[in-house]
Enzyme design. Structure first.
Site, PDB file in Angstrom:
ATOM      1  N   LYS A  10       0.840  -1.202   0.000  1.00  0.00           N
ATOM      2  CA  LYS A  10       0.000   0.000   0.000  1.00  0.00           C
ATOM      3  C   LYS A  10       0.874   1.252   0.000  1.00  0.00           C
ATOM      4  CE  LYS A  10       1.009   1.384   4.352  1.00  0.00           C
ATOM      5  NZ  LYS A  10       1.654   2.696   4.683  1.00  0.00           N
ATOM      6  N   ASP A 137      -2.436  -1.727  10.035  1.00  0.00           N
ATOM      7  CA  ASP A 137      -2.665  -1.718   8.590  1.00  0.00           C
ATOM      8  C   ASP A 137      -3.327  -2.996   8.082  1.00  0.00           C
ATOM      9  OD1 ASP A 137      -1.391   0.712   8.585  1.00  0.00           O
ATOM     10  OD2 ASP A 137       0.458  -0.004   7.652  1.00  0.00           O
TER      11      ASP A 137
END
Length: 294
Positions: A10, A137
């Protein structure tokens, strides 16, 4: 039978540090975006209840500390069946200490993979709750795509997944440096909620078509990372890499997460390839890619 799962990394299109909480953590406002670069996790079932993890190349940390191993244990514990086992192989490509969520992505991919391998049939929301015990995350990376995240990153609002405008290319580069998370948080300004609230309001004010194409989110002036303020003075290689990416023609460049990686968006493939060639000596990881969503 061996099955595989891609673990997309990401980047953060926007990241602000709002406040420090009484528990010592920080409230953030960020926009997560998965990219078409990452590791691959594969596994086959074992009949002896053992979970084993191996790699494509030696890692300089014990297997027991790997989030892949921890994810497997957490999912097995959640299932209530201690007889479940797996032989897991991690094809590790993404760099460590890079702000790309590589380890968290591996954990999320492991949850998805073993959910299939063990035929648990848990819904994504349940995997996300397990993932939250592993890292902030991980819940986002269970699903991927594009999401606004708040709190320590666990409060997610998924939106229509973004794609880059036609012809544009994402360059992701990691310098010969790694940024400890404590370095990023030390000295980072706590901005309060105003900038984050204004950012969300700007996106919400767009038409449905604008929001579908992420017009506000991908405007050059909308990219921001508060950690650059604390990281760049202590890690000049990261700052210099961002400057190089801009000098080589990116329409926007930003550090991802708490560093050390920098990403740049180029309007065409040729300029991105030229930039990548010039950046090779300054990087330990470099790829040209695009946004990813399932």
């Amino acid at each position: 039978m061996t099955i595989k799962e891609f673990a997309p990394a990401k980047i953060n299109l926007f990241l602000d540090v709002i406040r420090k909480r009484e528990d010592g953590y920080h409230d953030l406002g960020t926009v997560f975006q998965t990219i078409d670069a990452g590791d691959t996790v594969s596994a086959e079932a074992r009949m002896d209840g053992k979970i084993a993890l191996s790699y494509n190349k030696p890692q300089d940390y014990p297997v027991e500390s790997d989030l892949v191993y921890k994810a497997a244990l957490a999912l097995r514990s959640h299932s209530g069946n201690e007889n479940l086992g797996a032989e897991i192989f991690l094809d590790k490509v993404m760099p460590l200490g890079a702000g790309l969520g590589g380890g968290s992505a591996d954990a999320a991919a492991t949850l998805r993979l073993l959910n299939r391998l063990w035929d648990l049939r848990l819904p994504p929301a349940e995997l996300e709750r397990i993932g939250a015990t592993l890292g902030a995350d991980v819940p986002f990376l269970v699903r991927g795509g594009t999401a606004f995240a708040e709190g320590i990153g666990e409060r997610l609002t998924f939106i229509e997944p973004l794609d880059l405008p036609a012809g544009e290319v994402l360059l992701v580069a990691t310098p010969h440096d790694a940024v400890p998370t404590k370095d990023a948080y030390a000295g980072v300004p706590k901005s309060g909620p105003d900038r984050w609230d204004a950012y969300k309001a700007a996106w919400a004010s767009g038409t449905d078509a604008e929001k579908s194409f992420g017009c506000h989110l991908l405007d050059s002036g909308s990219f921001f990372n508060a950690f650059e303020i604390s990281v760049f003075p202590k890690h000049p290689l990261v700052s210099a890499l961002k400057d190089k990416v801009l000098d080589l023609g990116a329409r926007v460049a930003l550090m991802s997460g708490s560093g050390a990686s920098v990403f740049g968006i180029f309007t065409d493939k040729a300029s991105a390839e030229t930039a990548a060639e010039n950046l090779q000596p300054y990087t330990r990881y470099l790829t040209l890619t695009k946004f990813w969503h399932a």
